[in-house]
Every structure is written in structure tokens, then in C-alpha cells.
Design a protein around this motif. Structure first.
Motif, PDB file in Angstrom:
ATOM      1  N   PHE A 159      -2.443 -11.173 -12.305  1.00  0.00           N
ATOM      2  CA  PHE A 159      -2.357 -10.350 -11.091  1.00  0.00           C
ATOM      3  C   PHE A 159      -2.092 -11.308  -9.941  1.00  0.00           C
ATOM      4  N   THR A 160      -0.845 -11.720  -9.834  1.00  0.00           N
ATOM      5  CA  THR A 160      -0.448 -12.754  -8.891  1.00  0.00           C
ATOM      6  C   THR A 160      -0.198 -12.169  -7.500  1.00  0.00           C
ATOM      7  N   PRO A 161      -0.064 -13.021  -6.486  1.00  0.00           N
ATOM      8  CA  PRO A 161       0.313 -12.508  -5.164  1.00  0.00           C
ATOM      9  C   PRO A 161       1.591 -11.671  -5.203  1.00  0.00           C
ATOM     10  N   ALA A 162       2.548 -12.054  -6.060  1.00  0.00           N
ATOM     11  CA  ALA A 162       3.783 -11.266  -6.179  1.00  0.00           C
ATOM     12  C   ALA A 162       3.493  -9.889  -6.766  1.00  0.00           C
ATOM     13  N   ASP A 163       2.567  -9.818  -7.735  1.00  0.00           N
ATOM     14  CA  ASP A 163       2.180  -8.529  -8.306  1.00  0.00           C
ATOM     15  C   ASP A 163       1.512  -7.651  -7.246  1.00  0.00           C
ATOM     16  N   VAL A 164       0.675  -8.274  -6.429  1.00  0.00           N
ATOM     17  CA  VAL A 164       0.016  -7.545  -5.342  1.00  0.00           C
ATOM     18  C   VAL A 164       1.054  -7.003  -4.369  1.00  0.00           C
ATOM     19  N   ARG A 165       2.034  -7.830  -4.027  1.00  0.00           N
ATOM     20  CA  ARG A 165       3.109  -7.395  -3.126  1.00  0.00           C
ATOM     21  C   ARG A 165       3.836  -6.182  -3.689  1.00  0.00           C
ATOM     22  N   ASP A 166       4.179  -6.247  -4.969  1.00  0.00           N
ATOM     23  CA  ASP A 166       4.908  -5.140  -5.591  1.00  0.00           C
ATOM     24  C   ASP A 166       4.083  -3.857  -5.581  1.00  0.00           C
ATOM     25  N   LEU A 167       2.788  -3.985  -5.852  1.00  0.00           N
ATOM     26  CA  LEU A 167       1.918  -2.811  -5.857  1.00  0.00           C
ATOM     27  C   LEU A 167       1.841  -2.189  -4.467  1.00  0.00           C
ATOM     28  N   PHE A 168       1.739  -3.025  -3.444  1.00  0.00           N
ATOM     29  CA  PHE A 168       1.678  -2.496  -2.081  1.00  0.00           C
ATOM     30  C   PHE A 168       3.003  -1.867  -1.661  1.00  0.00           C
ATOM     31  N   ASP A 169       4.112  -2.426  -2.109  1.00  0.00           N
ATOM     32  CA  ASP A 169       5.415  -1.827  -1.808  1.00  0.00           C
ATOM     33  C   ASP A 169       5.460  -0.370  -2.268  1.00  0.00           C
ATOM     34  N   VAL A 170       4.948  -0.138  -3.466  1.00  0.00           N
ATOM     35  CA  VAL A 170       4.968   1.211  -4.025  1.00  0.00           C
ATOM     36  C   VAL A 170       3.926   2.100  -3.356  1.00  0.00           C
ATOM     37  N   ARG A 171       2.715   1.580  -3.184  1.00  0.00           N
ATOM     38  CA  ARG A 171       1.631   2.395  -2.627  1.00  0.00           C
ATOM     39  C   ARG A 171       1.924   2.827  -1.196  1.00  0.00           C
ATOM     40  N   ASP A 193      -2.304  17.902   9.609  1.00  0.00           N
ATOM     41  CA  ASP A 193      -1.360  17.056  10.371  1.00  0.00           C
ATOM     42  C   ASP A 193      -0.615  16.138   9.399  1.00  0.00           C
ATOM     43  N   GLY A 194       0.526  16.597   8.898  1.00  0.00           N
ATOM     44  CA  GLY A 194       1.278  15.840   7.915  1.00  0.00           C
ATOM     45  C   GLY A 194       1.772  14.506   8.430  1.00  0.00           C
ATOM     46  N   ASP A 195       2.378  14.501   9.617  1.00  0.00           N
ATOM     47  CA  ASP A 195       2.897  13.251  10.173  1.00  0.00           C
ATOM     48  C   ASP A 195       1.770  12.251  10.433  1.00  0.00           C
ATOM     49  N   GLY A 196       0.687  12.751  11.011  1.00  0.00           N
ATOM     50  CA  GLY A 196      -0.446  11.873  11.298  1.00  0.00           C
ATOM     51  C   GLY A 196      -1.075  11.334  10.036  1.00  0.00           C
ATOM     52  N   ALA A 197      -1.212  12.173   9.004  1.00  0.00           N
ATOM     53  CA  ALA A 197      -1.804  11.748   7.742  1.00  0.00           C
ATOM     54  C   ALA A 197      -0.941  10.689   7.070  1.00  0.00           C
ATOM     55  N   ALA A 198       0.384  10.889   7.086  1.00  0.00           N
ATOM     56  CA  ALA A 198       1.294   9.913   6.475  1.00  0.00           C
ATOM     57  C   ALA A 198       1.204   8.572   7.188  1.00  0.00           C
ATOM     58  N   ALA A 199       1.175   8.610   8.520  1.00  0.00           N
ATOM     59  CA  ALA A 199       1.089   7.364   9.289  1.00  0.00           C
ATOM     60  C   ALA A 199      -0.240   6.676   9.058  1.00  0.00           C
ATOM     61  N   SER A 200      -1.308   7.450   8.980  1.00  0.00           N
ATOM     62  CA  SER A 200      -2.638   6.878   8.752  1.00  0.00           C
ATOM     63  C   SER A 200      -2.733   6.251   7.371  1.00  0.00           C
ATOM     64  N   ALA A 201      -2.197   6.945   6.367  1.00  0.00           N
ATOM     65  CA  ALA A 201      -2.228   6.413   5.000  1.00  0.00           C
ATOM     66  C   ALA A 201      -1.429   5.118   4.915  1.00  0.00           C
ATOM     67  N   TYR A 202      -0.264   5.108   5.545  1.00  0.00           N
ATOM     68  CA  TYR A 202       0.566   3.898   5.513  1.00  0.00           C
ATOM     69  C   TYR A 202      -0.161   2.733   6.190  1.00  0.00           C
ATOM     70  N   ALA A 203      -0.736   2.984   7.361  1.00  0.00           N
ATOM     71  CA  ALA A 203      -1.424   1.927   8.095  1.00  0.00           C
ATOM     72  C   ALA A 203      -2.637   1.419   7.320  1.00  0.00           C
ATOM     73  N   HIS A 204      -3.356   2.339   6.695  1.00  0.00           N
ATOM     74  CA  HIS A 204      -4.543   1.979   5.917  1.00  0.00           C
ATOM     75  C   HIS A 204      -4.181   1.063   4.753  1.00  0.00           C
ATOM     76  N   ILE A 205      -3.126   1.439   4.031  1.00  0.00           N
ATOM     77  CA  ILE A 205      -2.720   0.636   2.877  1.00  0.00           C
ATOM     78  C   ILE A 205      -2.117  -0.689   3.334  1.00  0.00           C
ATOM     79  N   ALA A 206      -1.260  -0.649   4.346  1.00  0.00           N
ATOM     80  CA  ALA A 206      -0.604  -1.867   4.830  1.00  0.00           C
ATOM     81  C   ALA A 206      -1.604  -2.884   5.352  1.00  0.00           C
ATOM     82  N   ALA A 207      -2.721  -2.414   5.897  1.00  0.00           N
ATOM     83  CA  ALA A 207      -3.730  -3.331   6.428  1.00  0.00           C
ATOM     84  C   ALA A 207      -4.338  -4.203   5.340  1.00  0.00           C
ATOM     85  N   GLY A 208      -4.281  -3.718   4.106  1.00  0.00           N
ATOM     86  CA  GLY A 208      -4.860  -4.497   3.003  1.00  0.00           C
ATOM     87  C   GLY A 208      -3.902  -5.455   2.342  1.00  0.00           C
ATOM     88  N   ARG A 209      -2.623  -5.397   2.719  1.00  0.00           N
ATOM     89  CA  ARG A 209      -1.612  -6.207   2.032  1.00  0.00           C
ATOM     90  C   ARG A 209      -1.876  -7.705   2.172  1.00  0.00           C
TER      91      ARG A 209
END
Length: 236
Positions: free
Chosen positions: A77-89, A192-208
Motif C-alpha cells: 500500500f504505497t504512496p502511489a496506491d494511496v494517490r490512486d485510491l484518492f483519485d477515485v474516491r 443540498d446536492g451541490d453542497g453535499a458534493a463539495a463537502s464530500a470532495y473537500a473531506h476526502i481531499a483533506a486526507g490525501r
């Protein structure tokens, strides 16, 4: 497990699968570690046939790497694997949040709130495996609430790998993550679809970035799967 407790082939396979999945996700078996069939069969009190079936199931989820003719190992589970997983998530989970918000109902909101309550309780307990499982279940529930079979089929193989990532990165602040789940839940519940999508993206991206940095501490710089799989040394 006592001898004779599990006798049906399917049950033996499922028992071996669940046991090994738990060991991998909870990092008792580490990324890149060789899996010796003889040892594992003895520890789990199963024959090699259901054990191999379990290993194939784990390989389909990205937790095990099978090397033909050589053996098996816990997937690196390398940094590259983590990157790929975050790209998809980042892409698919933000879509799931948008759809879940657009299709929000009293029943779906109640289901997600139950998952959020599990996250709160796990965070309060400071139990790392429990936190990882609860957070993974919260994210999985959003995908279910999106009610898109194709999206579900695309994300399903990543569920175990995502929980594994959460466990490997348990040093991240769980209170902060729970707070972000609270925000995401509120937006989905409000429809709130737009708000939920933005929140989910920000939440996941913060962990990258922190996840990629942590990956460098648990993974070898270069892993040769064939070399690892053919090692003769048994685990202690």
C-alpha cells in the motif's frame, strides 16, 4: 476456532476470509507481508482449499496480491496506491453524496444518522479499529443511499481497502473527521446536492496529503511481489 465447529466448505471459506480480512485491516498482517498457506491453514484450522478461496476473495478486494506459482502476500500500500485510491474516491464519493442528497428521505436520513451516531461513539471511545470501521460504514452508507447500482458496483471492491486505509492512518485527528461527517450529513439531510458534493470532495481531499505521507512510513520503497511470495521463511 475449535476443530469441527465449522464444517461446511462455504462456511470455512467465509471464516477464513473474515479472519484474514480482519488481520489485514487491523494491520496484524502488514502491507507487503508474505502469507504462508501452511501457517495460515494451521492457525485457522482449515484446509488449503477454503483458504485459497478466501485469498482469492481478498485479492478481488485489493487486500491480497496473488503471485502465480509463487504464493501470496498482503498487498503493498504505497504512496502511489494511496494517490490512486484518492483519485477515485474524490470523484465517485462526491457523486454519491450529490445523489444521496437529491434522493434524501426520512428513512434514508435516519439510516445515515445512525451511522453518524456510530462515528460519534467510536470517536469518543478513542478505539482506533472501531473508529476506522465506523467511518468506513458512514462512507459506505452514502454510496448505498445514492441508489445507483452502477456506482455501488464500482465502489464495492474498494470498501475493504478504504477501511484499511482508515486503520493505517488512525493517527489522524478522529474528532476533526467526525466534525466533517457532521457537516456532510447535514447537507445530505437538507437535500443540498451541490453542497453535499463539495463537502464530500473537500473531506476526502483533506486526507490525501497526510495519508500519502503516512504511507511512506508503512511501505517499503520498492516491493518485489515475486521475491516476497517465494520466501521460504515461515511467520512466527
Amino acid at each position: 476456532m475449535k476443530a469441527g465447529v465449522v464444517s461446511e466448505p462455504g462456511s470455512l471459506r467465509d471464516f477464513a476470509y473474515a479472519s484474514l480480512r480482519q488481520r489485514i485491516v487491523e494491520v496484524s498482517l502488514k502491507p507487503g507481508e508474505r502469507l504462508v498457506e501452511r501457517d495460515l491453514a494451521g492457525e485457522l484450522n482449515v484446509s488449503r482449499i477454503p483458504l485459497r478461496e478466501a485469498l482469492r476473495m481478498l485479492a478481488a478486494e485489493g487486500l491480497v496480491l496473488l503471485v502465480p506459482g509463487k504464493g501470496a502476500l498482503v498487498s503493498p500500500f504505497t504512496p502511489a496506491d494511496v494517490r490512486d485510491l484518492f483519485d477515485v474516491r474524490e470523484v465517485l464519493e462526491s457523486l454519491a453524496a450529490r445523489l444521496a442528497a437529491g434522493r434524501a428521505s426520512a428513512a434514508s436520513v435516519a439510516r445515515l444518522e445512525k451511522r453518524l451516531e456510530e462515528c460519534r461513539a467510536a470517536t469518543a471511545s478513542a478505539d482506533a479499529p472501531r473508529i476506522a470501521a465506523a467511518n468506513a460504514a458512514f462512507h459506505a452508507e452514502i454510496i448505498e443511499l445514492a441508489d445507483n447500482p452502477l456506482l455501488t458496483s464500482l465502489m464495492s471492491p474498494l470498501a475493504s481497502r478504504t477501511e484499511w486505509l482508515f486503520r493505517l492512518t488512525s493517527s489522524r485527528d478522529p474528532a476533526e473527521q467526525c466534525s466533517e461527517h457532521e457537516e456532510l450529513f447535514a447537507l445530505i439531510a437538507a437535500g443540498d446536492g451541490d453542497g453535499a458534493a463539495a463537502s464530500a470532495y473537500a473531506h476526502i481531499a483533506a486526507g490525501r496529503a497526510p495519508s500519502a505521507a503516512l504511507a511512506s512510513t508503512w511501505s517499503e520503497p520498492v516491493v518485489d511481489p515475486e521475491a516476497v511470495a517465494k520466501r521460504r521463511r515461515r511467520r512466527t
